[in-house]
Every structure is written in C-alpha cells, then in structure tokens.
Design a protein around this motif. Sequence first.
Motif, PDB file in Angstrom:
ATOM      1  N   PRO A  29      -4.538  -3.642  -7.161  1.00 40.23           N
ATOM      2  CA  PRO A  29      -3.457  -2.681  -6.908  1.00 40.23           C
ATOM      3  C   PRO A  29      -3.612  -1.387  -7.704  1.00 40.23           C
ATOM      4  O   PRO A  29      -3.376  -0.297  -7.167  1.00 40.23           O
ATOM      5  CB  PRO A  29      -2.206  -3.466  -7.332  1.00 40.23           C
ATOM      6  CG  PRO A  29      -2.558  -4.890  -7.077  1.00 40.23           C
ATOM      7  CD  PRO A  29      -4.008  -4.997  -7.436  1.00 40.23           C
ATOM      8  N   ILE A  30      -4.008  -1.481  -8.979  1.00 38.14           N
ATOM      9  CA  ILE A  30      -4.162  -0.266  -9.786  1.00 38.14           C
ATOM     10  C   ILE A  30      -5.322   0.576  -9.271  1.00 38.14           C
ATOM     11  O   ILE A  30      -5.219   1.809  -9.170  1.00 38.14           O
ATOM     12  CB  ILE A  30      -4.364  -0.632 -11.268  1.00 38.14           C
ATOM     13  CG1 ILE A  30      -3.063  -1.187 -11.852  1.00 38.14           C
ATOM     14  CG2 ILE A  30      -4.808   0.587 -12.077  1.00 38.14           C
ATOM     15  CD1 ILE A  30      -3.153  -1.597 -13.302  1.00 38.14           C
ATOM     16  N   GLU A  31      -6.447  -0.078  -8.921  1.00 37.87           N
ATOM     17  CA  GLU A  31      -7.589   0.661  -8.369  1.00 37.87           C
ATOM     18  C   GLU A  31      -7.192   1.353  -7.063  1.00 37.87           C
ATOM     19  O   GLU A  31      -7.574   2.512  -6.828  1.00 37.87           O
ATOM     20  CB  GLU A  31      -8.754  -0.289  -8.124  1.00 37.87           C
ATOM     21  CG  GLU A  31      -9.402  -0.820  -9.392  1.00 37.87           C
ATOM     22  CD  GLU A  31     -10.374  -1.959  -9.109  1.00 37.87           C
ATOM     23  OE1 GLU A  31     -11.148  -2.299 -10.014  1.00 37.87           O
ATOM     24  OE2 GLU A  31     -10.344  -2.526  -7.983  1.00 37.87           O
ATOM     25  N   TYR A  32      -6.420   0.664  -6.228  1.00 40.51           N
ATOM     26  CA  TYR A  32      -5.988   1.260  -4.955  1.00 40.51           C
ATOM     27  C   TYR A  32      -5.119   2.487  -5.212  1.00 40.51           C
ATOM     28  O   TYR A  32      -5.296   3.528  -4.573  1.00 40.51           O
ATOM     29  CB  TYR A  32      -5.218   0.228  -4.140  1.00 40.51           C
ATOM     30  CG  TYR A  32      -4.763   0.747  -2.794  1.00 40.51           C
ATOM     31  CD1 TYR A  32      -5.627   0.727  -1.704  1.00 40.51           C
ATOM     32  CD2 TYR A  32      -3.488   1.268  -2.620  1.00 40.51           C
ATOM     33  CE1 TYR A  32      -5.222   1.209  -0.470  1.00 40.51           C
ATOM     34  CE2 TYR A  32      -3.075   1.759  -1.392  1.00 40.51           C
ATOM     35  CZ  TYR A  32      -3.951   1.729  -0.315  1.00 40.51           C
ATOM     36  OH  TYR A  32      -3.549   2.223   0.898  1.00 40.51           O
ATOM     37  N   ARG A  33      -4.205   2.372  -6.177  1.00 42.10           N
ATOM     38  CA  ARG A  33      -3.337   3.520  -6.508  1.00 42.10           C
ATOM     39  C   ARG A  33      -4.172   4.698  -6.993  1.00 42.10           C
ATOM     40  O   ARG A  33      -3.930   5.849  -6.597  1.00 42.10           O
ATOM     41  CB  ARG A  33      -2.321   3.105  -7.561  1.00 42.10           C
ATOM     42  CG  ARG A  33      -1.531   4.275  -8.148  1.00 42.10           C
ATOM     43  CD  ARG A  33      -0.386   3.766  -9.015  1.00 42.10           C
ATOM     44  NE  ARG A  33       0.771   3.451  -8.204  1.00 42.10           N
ATOM     45  CZ  ARG A  33       1.821   2.733  -8.641  1.00 42.10           C
ATOM     46  NH1 ARG A  33       1.796   2.229  -9.875  1.00 42.10           N
ATOM     47  NH2 ARG A  33       2.848   2.511  -7.861  1.00 42.10           N
ATOM     48  N   VAL A  35       3.263  -2.448 -10.975  1.00 54.67           N
ATOM     49  CA  VAL A  35       2.651  -3.355 -10.011  1.00 54.67           C
ATOM     50  C   VAL A  35       3.540  -4.565  -9.750  1.00 54.67           C
ATOM     51  O   VAL A  35       3.689  -5.005  -8.611  1.00 54.67           O
ATOM     52  CB  VAL A  35       1.246  -3.794 -10.482  1.00 54.67           C
ATOM     53  CG1 VAL A  35       0.696  -4.907  -9.592  1.00 54.67           C
ATOM     54  CG2 VAL A  35       0.296  -2.604 -10.456  1.00 54.67           C
ATOM     55  N   TYR A  36       4.158  -5.116 -10.796  1.00 59.32           N
ATOM     56  CA  TYR A  36       5.026  -6.278 -10.578  1.00 59.32           C
ATOM     57  C   TYR A  36       6.250  -5.896  -9.743  1.00 59.32           C
ATOM     58  O   TYR A  36       6.770  -6.713  -8.974  1.00 59.32           O
ATOM     59  CB  TYR A  36       5.430  -6.920 -11.906  1.00 59.32           C
ATOM     60  CG  TYR A  36       6.456  -6.178 -12.715  1.00 59.32           C
ATOM     61  CD1 TYR A  36       7.823  -6.402 -12.524  1.00 59.32           C
ATOM     62  CD2 TYR A  36       6.072  -5.264 -13.679  1.00 59.32           C
ATOM     63  CE1 TYR A  36       8.772  -5.723 -13.266  1.00 59.32           C
ATOM     64  CE2 TYR A  36       7.011  -4.585 -14.431  1.00 59.32           C
ATOM     65  CZ  TYR A  36       8.364  -4.811 -14.233  1.00 59.32           C
ATOM     66  OH  TYR A  36       9.301  -4.147 -14.976  1.00 59.32           O
ATOM     67  N   GLU A  37       6.703  -4.621  -9.856  1.00 54.71           N
ATOM     68  CA  GLU A  37       7.822  -4.170  -9.035  1.00 54.71           C
ATOM     69  C   GLU A  37       7.387  -3.990  -7.574  1.00 54.71           C
ATOM     70  O   GLU A  37       8.148  -4.307  -6.652  1.00 54.71           O
ATOM     71  CB  GLU A  37       8.372  -2.849  -9.589  1.00 54.71           C
ATOM     72  CG  GLU A  37       9.003  -2.993 -10.968  1.00 54.71           C
ATOM     73  CD  GLU A  37       9.390  -1.646 -11.574  1.00 54.71           C
ATOM     74  OE1 GLU A  37      10.440  -1.585 -12.237  1.00 54.71           O
ATOM     75  OE2 GLU A  37       8.633  -0.662 -11.396  1.00 54.71           O
ATOM     76  N   VAL A  38       6.164  -3.490  -7.388  1.00 56.81           N
ATOM     77  CA  VAL A  38       5.621  -3.377  -6.033  1.00 56.81           C
ATOM     78  C   VAL A  38       5.531  -4.756  -5.392  1.00 56.81           C
ATOM     79  O   VAL A  38       5.895  -4.947  -4.227  1.00 56.81           O
ATOM     80  CB  VAL A  38       4.234  -2.708  -6.059  1.00 56.81           C
ATOM     81  CG1 VAL A  38       3.556  -2.807  -4.686  1.00 56.81           C
ATOM     82  CG2 VAL A  38       4.348  -1.247  -6.477  1.00 56.81           C
ATOM     83  N   ALA A  39       5.056  -5.729  -6.158  1.00 58.85           N
ATOM     84  CA  ALA A  39       4.954  -7.095  -5.630  1.00 58.85           C
ATOM     85  C   ALA A  39       6.314  -7.595  -5.175  1.00 58.85           C
ATOM     86  O   ALA A  39       6.466  -8.122  -4.069  1.00 58.85           O
ATOM     87  CB  ALA A  39       4.367  -8.026  -6.697  1.00 58.85           C
ATOM     88  N   LYS A  96       0.837  -1.206   0.000  1.00 58.00           N
ATOM     89  CA  LYS A  96       0.000   0.000   0.000  1.00 58.00           C
ATOM     90  C   LYS A  96       0.872   1.257   0.000  1.00 58.00           C
ATOM     91  O   LYS A  96       0.596   2.229  -0.726  1.00 58.00           O
ATOM     92  CB  LYS A  96      -0.908   0.008   1.231  1.00 58.00           C
ATOM     93  CG  LYS A  96      -2.044  -1.000   1.198  1.00 58.00           C
ATOM     94  CD  LYS A  96      -2.860  -0.870   2.487  1.00 58.00           C
ATOM     95  CE  LYS A  96      -4.027  -1.826   2.522  1.00 58.00           C
ATOM     96  NZ  LYS A  96      -4.804  -1.697   3.786  1.00 58.00           N
ATOM     97  N   GLU A  97       1.916   1.231   0.825  1.00 62.68           N
ATOM     98  CA  GLU A  97       2.815   2.395   0.895  1.00 62.68           C
ATOM     99  C   GLU A  97       3.485   2.638  -0.452  1.00 62.68           C
ATOM    100  O   GLU A  97       3.598   3.786  -0.908  1.00 62.68           O
ATOM    101  CB  GLU A  97       3.866   2.170   1.973  1.00 62.68           C
ATOM    102  CG  GLU A  97       3.286   2.085   3.388  1.00 62.68           C
ATOM    103  CD  GLU A  97       4.325   1.624   4.406  1.00 62.68           C
ATOM    104  OE1 GLU A  97       5.489   1.388   4.000  1.00 62.68           O
ATOM    105  OE2 GLU A  97       3.976   1.485   5.598  1.00 62.68           O
ATOM    106  N   LEU A  98       3.938   1.563  -1.109  1.00 56.83           N
ATOM    107  CA  LEU A  98       4.616   1.705  -2.397  1.00 56.83           C
ATOM    108  C   LEU A  98       3.655   2.145  -3.503  1.00 56.83           C
ATOM    109  O   LEU A  98       4.004   2.955  -4.361  1.00 56.83           O
ATOM    110  CB  LEU A  98       5.285   0.383  -2.785  1.00 56.83           C
ATOM    111  CG  LEU A  98       6.444  -0.064  -1.896  1.00 56.83           C
ATOM    112  CD1 LEU A  98       6.926  -1.450  -2.306  1.00 56.83           C
ATOM    113  CD2 LEU A  98       7.602   0.932  -1.975  1.00 56.83           C
ATOM    114  N   LEU A  99       2.429   1.630  -3.479  1.00 53.28           N
ATOM    115  CA  LEU A  99       1.446   2.015  -4.497  1.00 53.28           C
ATOM    116  C   LEU A  99       1.057   3.484  -4.355  1.00 53.28           C
ATOM    117  O   LEU A  99       0.843   4.175  -5.351  1.00 53.28           O
ATOM    118  CB  LEU A  99       0.199   1.136  -4.386  1.00 53.28           C
ATOM    119  CG  LEU A  99       0.347  -0.311  -4.860  1.00 53.28           C
ATOM    120  CD1 LEU A  99      -0.840  -1.144  -4.416  1.00 53.28           C
ATOM    121  CD2 LEU A  99       0.501  -0.369  -6.379  1.00 53.28           C
ATOM    122  N   GLY A 100       0.945   3.961  -3.111  1.00 50.02           N
ATOM    123  CA  GLY A 100       0.542   5.338  -2.884  1.00 50.02           C
ATOM    124  C   GLY A 100       1.664   6.342  -2.940  1.00 50.02           C
ATOM    125  O   GLY A 100       1.414   7.535  -3.134  1.00 50.02           O
TER     126      GLY A 100
END
Length: 525
Positions: A502-506, A475-479, A465-469
């Motif tokens: 993940p994209i919707e959350y971002r 997304v694959y890098e966040v994973a 969540k921290e990385l997405l925001g």
Amino acid sequence: MWRAIIVDDEPIIRFGIKASLDWSKEGIELAGDCANGAEALQLIEEEPVDLLITDIKMPVMDGLALTKRVLELHPATKVILVSSHNDFEYVREGLRLGVADYILKHTLEPEDLQQVVRRCLVMLEKEERGREQRPGTDSGDAARQRKHWEGELKRLLLQQRALPASGEFPAWLGDGYWGLAIVLNRVSAIEEQQGYLFKSVLLEQLTDVLYTAVPEGIGVQTGEHELFFLLPAASCDDAGQRLAELKARMEEESGASVTIGYAWGRDTVSIRETFEQGKLASGRGFFRGSGIYRYQLSDAERREGLRLPVLYRANEGAGDERLAELLGEWRDDWRQGGCPPLELKEEASRVLSIMFKQQADPYVLVESFDRLFKTETLGELCDALQSGISELRKVRMAGFDAPGSHHPIDKALEYIRGHYLESMTLQQVADYVHVSKNYFSILFKKVTGQNFIDYVITLRVQRAKELLGGTELKVYEVAEQSGFNDVKYFSKLFKKLTGHSPIEYRERMLPPLPGGALPREEEPS
C-alpha cells in the motif's frame, strides 16, 4: 547466558517489561534499558545483545530505524517490537526487516511476554547449534543455501528429475528424516469466506512457522493447498508427540487447520518415495478426518468394494429416498478406506453425469464436478453429491437465460455494489435473490467469471487504491474503510493483487514534491 536490552520512551512500560519475567531464570542477562533508539544503539555497538525488545514510536531514533541498524550490524539478533493498537503498518514493516515477533503494550501480560521471549530463545539456540555444525557460514549464506535446497527439492518432486547428486542436499539427510505431507483443511470454506488468494497467504504463514520451529528443515509447496517438509530426525522412532506440537503451533499461529501424513526416510535416494508415502498417509484423513497419520503399508493397498455407478444403474429410476439409502451403503462400505479418494470422487461425478448429461447446462454440470473434487472427507463427498443432484434438478427448471427474463445475478450485483464495504457472505446474497447458496455460487461464476468473494475483494481493493491515491489516511485506516478488518491480511493481499505494498502504491500515485521528492506516510515519532 543470553543478553537482552529493553528500549521504550515510557518508563512505566520499561519497568513493566522488566518486572514481567524472572530473566535470570530464563537464562537471560538484562544488559540495560534505554529511553530511545540512539541510546540503545550506542550500547549495542559497544557490546552486542541477543534479544532486543523495543517500542516502535520513540524520539531521537524510532524502533524501526534501530531495528534496521542493529540487524545490519548483528543479523542473528532477535527483535521483539512493542506496538500500540494502531501500529500494525509499522509492525508489518518490522516483519519485513526481519523482526522475530511483536507484543501489544496495552494488553501486555507476563505470560504473553514469556511465550514470545521463549520462542526467540529457541530460535537462538537452534541457530547457535547450526553455526557449530557449519562453522564459517553467515546468515546470508544460510538463506541462500536454503533457497538452493528448496529449488532442488521442488525439481526432484515436481519435475521428476533424476536422483540428486551427492552434495545437493544437507548432510543431515544421511542420518534420517521425516517427510511431512501437510494438507490445508477447509479449503472450500477459506475460498468462499476469504478468497482464492488467501490460501497462498496461509501457506506462506505455515511455511514461516515450520522454519521458525525447525530452521534446518526444508519445505516446498507441492500443490494448491499442500506443503512437503523434510524434518531432521536421528531415528525412526514414532514422531507423534513432536508432530502434535508442531501441528498445534502451525494451527495456533496461522488460524488454519491442517492434516499431516508422514513417513521415515534415509538419504537423498528415498526423498521421492518418502514424499509419495507421506501423501498416501495424509489421504487417510479423507476417511477419518483431520489428524496426524504415519505411513502404513495398508495405505497403498487396494480392496474390492461397492461401486456407486453400478449401484445407481441397478436402481435407475429410484426415488430420492432409495438414492439416499444407496449412497449410505456406499459410504459405509468405504468408511475404512481401501481406495484412493480421487477414484471415489470420480465415481460420484460419473453418477451426476449419468443423471444429467443430456439435460443440464454443461457449465453448471462441470461446476458441480468441481465441488465434488474439492471435498475433503467421504462424508462431505456424499453430502455434496446429494446437494448436486438436488441443485441440478432445480437448474433444469430455472430458465434464467430465456430472453427478457430477470436474471438473479443482475439483482445480486446491484446489491453487492451497494454493500461491499460491509461484512457480507455468499449465503446472505443468495438469500437476497432467493436462490440456494450452491446454485448461486455456480451461477455467479458463470456470469461474472469470478467467485463471489474474489469479486467482492476486487471491489474493495479498487476502493483502497482510490483512498491511497486521493487521501492522507493511514494504511490501517484505508484497510478499515475498504472493508478489510485485518490490516496485515489487507497489506499482503494488496501486494499480491497489485505487485506493490500500500505505501509503495501511494508513492507511485502521488505527484512528486518540489525537488523530485515523493510525499511519504508520516514516520513514527
């Protein structure tokens, strides 16, 4: 003959795909090959194709935009995405749109392509037969009808409702069917290594495989790790070979192991009976191991045999060696079955209760019972009972809850918070705090309220969540940077835990751009 089109902006890839198969031998006419999605869409609008093989990243119109448009025009088209190693988020989006499968362009082998293409042809053939049997229905109608039948089946089995009225289920049930009780194996290992939610991901994958293989079937989840599936069959001849192929496909595509119990039924009035018989047949796996078992009358028969609590009371005060002998006698007596597995698990729990009810922490004792009830074979049950006896004896001496004592979970939590982005196992942390794995698991859940792996996953999702925001990472890098090795699993798990992809959350987290637009992850070009 089926029609196919190949779309990729790299000529060498298009040539390689064309050269990998003898298309005419597969019953396929190649309608053309195109360098971008716009060119392909123009051809498809003029004359539809049955199979679309397309790259994801292309100029003018990319593969996802092409896929979306083609499936809007012709929902029955089977789409195979050609992906590079870092396209998995786009592959996931493609699967959401309705893509049938994907292949990796840099590791593409003719055998892999042939396998994927043939799977699509099987789906096309089955859907064509279904349209012939049900003229006038479109794919949307079929999906809605399946959902209706799934709901009716679940109500019939789980809510003990009255027998269904005529017309509530498909007509083919009147010609005969197999009822399959499908049980996910190694559940404790899955929960320990992947977390509680991963079971639901696996069950969804297994259901998808079943519907891909048998589109006209009906399946529902009937337990935490169980499915029931109605498989059309024109006769009650043994379905062993057919089910062996289906089991192999389920296990190959999901990476999980299953046991199948099956029984023959005819018409809707016997659905519930077939379900109960399939469950009884699958219970044979408790005594004989994972496999495929057809219902037999003996599955419902009971016999008299050794009772573990009676054996223990007759030898109360015996040493560990004698207890092991008694347990071996009990196991050998029930090796061929003749008693519901649940009753044997209750006997094992009763022995633990007799031995430790007045001496052990009630919470720890209940957790030990839970481990016994989660065992999947008679051998596992005996091992878990011996381990439980040993652990409960140690717990009596531990005294970790005494004032001023240093609790091992405090040390474990400190270690986990410093290493949760790395590969980490329950055994590894238990060794670090010098406690046995089983006792550490019980103690950890008692203190934190969560299983070990679920606690680790919670930390990893919070990091994601921290990385997405706060970053522009893909997304694959966040994973990867959140401790997840599989981006597809990460995406499914993230949505189950947060309610958003993940994209919707971002998009929800990032501030809007001037004019109200939201910044989006870069689309493939």
